[in-house]
Design an enzyme around this catalytic site. Structure first.
Site, PDB file in Angstrom:
ATOM      1  N   HIS A 217       0.428  -1.067   0.228  1.00  0.00           N
ATOM      2  CA  HIS A 217       0.029   0.120  -0.199  1.00  0.00           C
ATOM      3  C   HIS A 217       0.994   1.093  -0.178  1.00  0.00           C
ATOM      4  O   HIS A 217       0.526   1.956   0.728  1.00  0.00           O
ATOM      5  CB  HIS A 217      -0.933   0.018   1.318  1.00  0.00           C
ATOM      6  CG  HIS A 217      -1.654  -0.947   1.266  1.00  0.00           C
ATOM      7  ND1 HIS A 217      -1.736  -2.074   1.549  1.00  0.00           N
ATOM      8  CD2 HIS A 217      -3.050  -1.026   0.289  1.00  0.00           C
ATOM      9  CE1 HIS A 217      -2.282  -3.117   1.657  1.00  0.00           C
ATOM     10  NE2 HIS A 217      -3.474  -2.791   1.278  1.00  0.00           N
ATOM     11  N   SER A 442      19.555  -7.684 -41.578  1.00  0.00           N
ATOM     12  CA  SER A 442      21.074  -7.507 -42.304  1.00  0.00           C
ATOM     13  C   SER A 442      21.818  -9.271 -42.041  1.00  0.00           C
ATOM     14  O   SER A 442      22.963  -9.465 -43.085  1.00  0.00           O
ATOM     15  CB  SER A 442      22.001  -6.707 -42.455  1.00  0.00           C
ATOM     16  OG  SER A 442      22.680  -6.336 -40.980  1.00  0.00           O
ATOM     17  N   ARG A 540      13.844  -1.865 -42.595  1.00  0.00           N
ATOM     18  CA  ARG A 540      12.771  -0.323 -41.354  1.00  0.00           C
ATOM     19  C   ARG A 540      13.265   0.791 -41.321  1.00  0.00           C
ATOM     20  O   ARG A 540      12.393   1.825 -41.073  1.00  0.00           O
ATOM     21  CB  ARG A 540      14.104  -1.024 -39.926  1.00  0.00           C
ATOM     22  CG  ARG A 540      13.302  -1.022 -38.816  1.00  0.00           C
ATOM     23  CD  ARG A 540      14.581  -1.007 -37.629  1.00  0.00           C
ATOM     24  NE  ARG A 540      14.963  -2.640 -37.515  1.00  0.00           N
ATOM     25  CZ  ARG A 540      14.359  -3.625 -36.872  1.00  0.00           C
ATOM     26  NH1 ARG A 540      13.302  -2.936 -36.202  1.00  0.00           N
ATOM     27  NH2 ARG A 540      14.742  -4.424 -36.480  1.00  0.00           N
TER      28      ARG A 540
HETATM   29  P1  ADP Z   1      17.944  -3.768 -38.896  1.00  0.00           P
HETATM   30  O1  ADP Z   1      16.663  -3.537 -40.149  1.00  0.00           O
HETATM   31  O2  ADP Z   1      16.515  -5.033 -38.806  1.00  0.00           O
HETATM   32  O3  ADP Z   1      17.913  -3.466 -37.656  1.00  0.00           O
HETATM   33  P2  ADP Z   1      20.793  -3.439 -40.296  1.00  0.00           P
HETATM   34  O4  ADP Z   1      20.812  -2.484 -39.634  1.00  0.00           O
HETATM   35  O5  ADP Z   1      21.234  -4.623 -39.607  1.00  0.00           O
HETATM   36  O6  ADP Z   1      18.805  -5.038 -39.819  1.00  0.00           O
HETATM   37  O7  ADP Z   1      20.700  -3.883 -41.259  1.00  0.00           O
HETATM   38  C1  ADP Z   1      19.642  -2.980 -42.077  1.00  0.00           C
HETATM   39  C2  ADP Z   1      20.605  -3.210 -44.121  1.00  0.00           C
HETATM   40  O8  ADP Z   1      19.214  -4.337 -44.063  1.00  0.00           O
HETATM   41  C3  ADP Z   1      19.481  -1.588 -44.681  1.00  0.00           C
HETATM   42  O9  ADP Z   1      20.298  -0.309 -44.826  1.00  0.00           O
HETATM   43  C4  ADP Z   1      19.757  -2.177 -46.261  1.00  0.00           C
HETATM   44  O10 ADP Z   1      20.797  -2.360 -46.476  1.00  0.00           O
HETATM   45  C5  ADP Z   1      19.502  -4.043 -45.673  1.00  0.00           C
HETATM   46  N1  ADP Z   1      17.746  -4.145 -45.850  1.00  0.00           N
HETATM   47  C6  ADP Z   1      16.898  -4.523 -45.198  1.00  0.00           C
HETATM   48  N2  ADP Z   1      15.842  -5.167 -45.988  1.00  0.00           N
HETATM   49  C7  ADP Z   1      16.613  -5.671 -46.996  1.00  0.00           C
HETATM   50  C8  ADP Z   1      15.870  -6.469 -47.995  1.00  0.00           C
HETATM   51  N3  ADP Z   1      14.780  -6.495 -47.941  1.00  0.00           N
HETATM   52  N4  ADP Z   1      16.760  -6.758 -49.064  1.00  0.00           N
HETATM   53  C9  ADP Z   1      18.342  -6.282 -48.570  1.00  0.00           C
HETATM   54  N5  ADP Z   1      18.803  -5.790 -48.149  1.00  0.00           N
HETATM   55  C10 ADP Z   1      18.203  -4.724 -47.187  1.00  0.00           C
HETATM   56 MG    MG Z   2      19.347  -1.458 -38.130  1.00  0.00          MG
END
Ligand code: ADP
Ligand code: MG
Length: 580
Positions: A217, A442, A540
């Site tokens: 409490h 990545s 992302r």
């Molecule tokens: P997260 O996006 O999961 O945080 P990272 O920051 O390690 O992973 O990597 C981001 C990078 O992943 C981006 O800058 C891009 O180059 C690459 N990426 C994201 N989606 C794709 C995709 N579908 N095909 C190729 N590369 C991608």
């Molecule tokens: Mg990232």
């Protein structure tokens, strides 16, 4: 603090109304609280459990088959009034008498006691159970005078199960007291809670300290001690409750304990599990068996930052009731499914047998490990830079992802090579480790690239420069296939495809592996830098696509940096690979 409320004074009743509206299959509003929305058998004792509001799931959350029959709910942190307790009891009672269960606090004792008088005057048999599990609130030899905290869950669960199993009022009362006498709790707080509408917490704990022996409490602890690690906190709580562990030779207790690790309001579930990991380990070390542990929020104190540990020392009877099914909005147990045989097989990464490899392929594998180490060193050198690029429109973890991924790949590759792996197996191990250590998008793509590159080699034949070119191409193709990105989406692909084109063209023209990788890396670098002028359409960063304008794509950029480093390393090596 409380962000969502209509009027502070009505907070508890508004919450109760919403709760009842959310669980019509279990509870119905009655004057002063809730009762089960389904009829109970004639002659079954009614377990009426309650206390102040602000402790959800205690107490209204535990109304349903196998637990409470009704719950009078007071205002925040204050006992329900005698008339509330009376009214809920009258609604819940069905000819079997009433057990009033509540935590042992002066206000509750008075109000529940007064309601009991009134019910008895009307010929209803009433028994009172004051839960008193908190070891910080009184000496061991006066256990029943202590105050009640999260042990409420244990006592009411067990009493409810006894009633469900057919206990009459005498029997249910006996079992409930027995559960209370076997239950011990101990808690710590890191910060006090704030009443709805109030600006200031009821108490503060100085930074770096914790208050030991909190109440629920907003009572501060009984002393402050330095806040240690999660393991230190686990040990403190466990040592506290186990100080009163009964003898294992008499009374039916054999080291089996029910357990509640309870979050008070703002301690995260993950934090609770970190603590529980240690608690479980320590209990096992002491020869205790934990039966159906409950880790989560059970008896809260608004937004108090703190946790408590409750154990109930079980004999066969208490264990049966602790495990019995219950179906309430906040606490459910189903009849346990028949247990299968314990599992004996678990896959452990890196422990698959290494296929036999020829000496030539082992030599290639060593060179591949060398190349992975080059990537690792480049990634860690540029870690901060990759992170900064990703922070612009992504989540800032690309530096860490690349550093962890390459480190894992190099280590796993070296470990496999050390066990005699050939080129293919080394790359497969390295690819798995990259994906696992890096996490993130990545990481998955680079992991897949290494795995695909591994598919170009085998563990028998010698490999030459042409195989390296094929492996790089296979890796890039895998990224394109798996990621589905197209040129201009602003991803790694924007650097990888130009790299691939130049690599093939140069190698076909010159046969010079190092020179071709260097030329391709230069093209990748240029293409990566050019991604600054486009907005992200994938991954992302697409959410903040506009923000990425002016900054190169982190994954494209890191690809170019790593291939640069690879080209330079190939150039300076006297003999990059055995010629075929
Ligand atoms: P997260 O996006 O999961 O945080 P990272 O920051 O390690 O992973 O990597 C981001 C990078 O992943 C981006 O800058 C891009 O180059 C690459 N990426 C994201 N989606 C794709 C995709 N579908 N095909 C190729 N590369 C991608
Ligand atoms: Mg990232």
């Amino acid at each position: 603090m409380t962000y969502l409320l209509n009027a502070p004074a009505d907070f508890a009743s508004h919450a109760l109304h919403g709760y009842a509206a959310a669980h019509p299959g279990h509870v119905t509003l009655a004057h002063g609280g809730v009762v089960r929305s389904t009829a109970t058998p004639v002659g079954q004792p009614a377990l009426v459990i309650g206390g102040g509001s602000g402790h959800y799931p205690a107490f209204a959350g535990w109304v349903g088959p196998g637990m409470g029959h009704g719950a009078p709910c007071g205002n925040i942190f204050s006992s329900p009034s005698a008339s509330q307790v009376y009214s809920v009891s009258r609604s819940a009672e069905n000819g079997g008498g009433v057990i009033l269960g509540f935590g042992n606090y002066a206000g509750d004792v008075l109000h529940f006691g007064q309601a009991a008088e009134k019910l008895r005057a009307e010929g209803i048999d009433v028994r009172i159970i004051r839960v008193s599990d908190d070891i910080a609130s009184g000496p061991a030899d006066q256990h029943r005078n202590r105050r009640g905290i999260a042990g409420d869950l244990v006592v009411f669960k067990i009493a409810g199960a006894a009633i469900e199993a057919g206990a009459d009022l005498d029997e249910a009362e006996r079992v409930a007291w027995k559960a209370n006498d076997a239950t011990r709790s101990f808690g710590v707080a890191f910060e006090g809670c704030t009443l709805p509408g109030a600006e200031e917490a009821l108490f503060h704990v100085p930074d770096g300290q914790m208050a030991v022996g909190l109440g629920i409490h907003g009572e501060p602890g009984i002393r402050e001690v330095p806040l240690g690690t999660a393991a230190d906190v686990a040990d403190l709580l466990l040592d506290g409750v186990l100080e009163e562990e009964p003898d294992r030779t008499d009374g039916g207790y054999r080291g089996r304990v029910g357990l509640v690790l309870n979050g008070l309001g703002t301690v995260k579930y993950e934090e609770l599990f970190v603590v529980y990991g240690r608690v479980a380990e320590q209990l096992a070390a002491r020869g205790c068996t934990v039966v159906a542990p409950e880790v989560g929020e059970h008896v809260t104190s608004l937004d108090m930052a703190g946790l408590s540990l409750t154990v109930v020392f079980l004999d066969d009877e208490l264990e049966e009731y602790w495990l019995a099914p219950a179906d309430t909005p906040a606490f459910r147990r189903t009849a346990s499914a028949p247990a299968g045989e314990p599992r004996t097989t678990l896959h452990v990464p890196g422990e698959d047998p290494i296929p036999e490899a020829s000496e030539q392929s082992q030599r290639t594998a060593q060179r591949i490990v060398g190349a992975l180490e080059v990537l690792r060193d480049a990634a860690s050198e540029h870690e901060a830079e990759f992170g900064r690029l990703d922070a612009v429109a992504g989540d800032g973890d690309h530096g860490q992802g690349m550093a962890f991924g390459t480190r894992g790949a190099a280590a796993a590759g070296a470990a496999a090579a050390g066990k005699g792996a050939g080129a293919r197996t080394v790359l497969l191990h390295a690819g798995d480790a990259w994906a696992e250590e890096a996490g993130g998008t990545s990481g998955a793509l680079w992991g897949a690239a290494l795995t695909a590159a591994g598919g170009v080699f085998d563990d028998d034949n010698a490999a030459g420069p042409r195989d390296v070119v094929d492996a790089l191409m296979a890796g890039i193709d895998a990224v394109a296939r798996l990621g589905g990105a197209r040129p201009g989406d602003k991803t790694m692909i924007d650097a990888a495809l130009p790299f691939r084109d130049v690599l093939v063209r140069e190698f076909d023209a010159t046969g010079d592996l190092a020179g071709s990788v260097q030329a391709a890396a230069a093209a990748a670098r240029e293409a990566a830098e050019a991604t600054a002028s486009i907005t992200s359409r994938l991954g992302r960063s697409r959410i903040l696509g506009e923000k990425s304008l002016g900054t190169p794509d982190p994954g494209a950029y890191s690809f170019a940096v790593l291939m640069d480093a690879l080209g330079a390393a190939l150039r300076s090596a006297a003999d990059p690979l055995d010629a075929p």
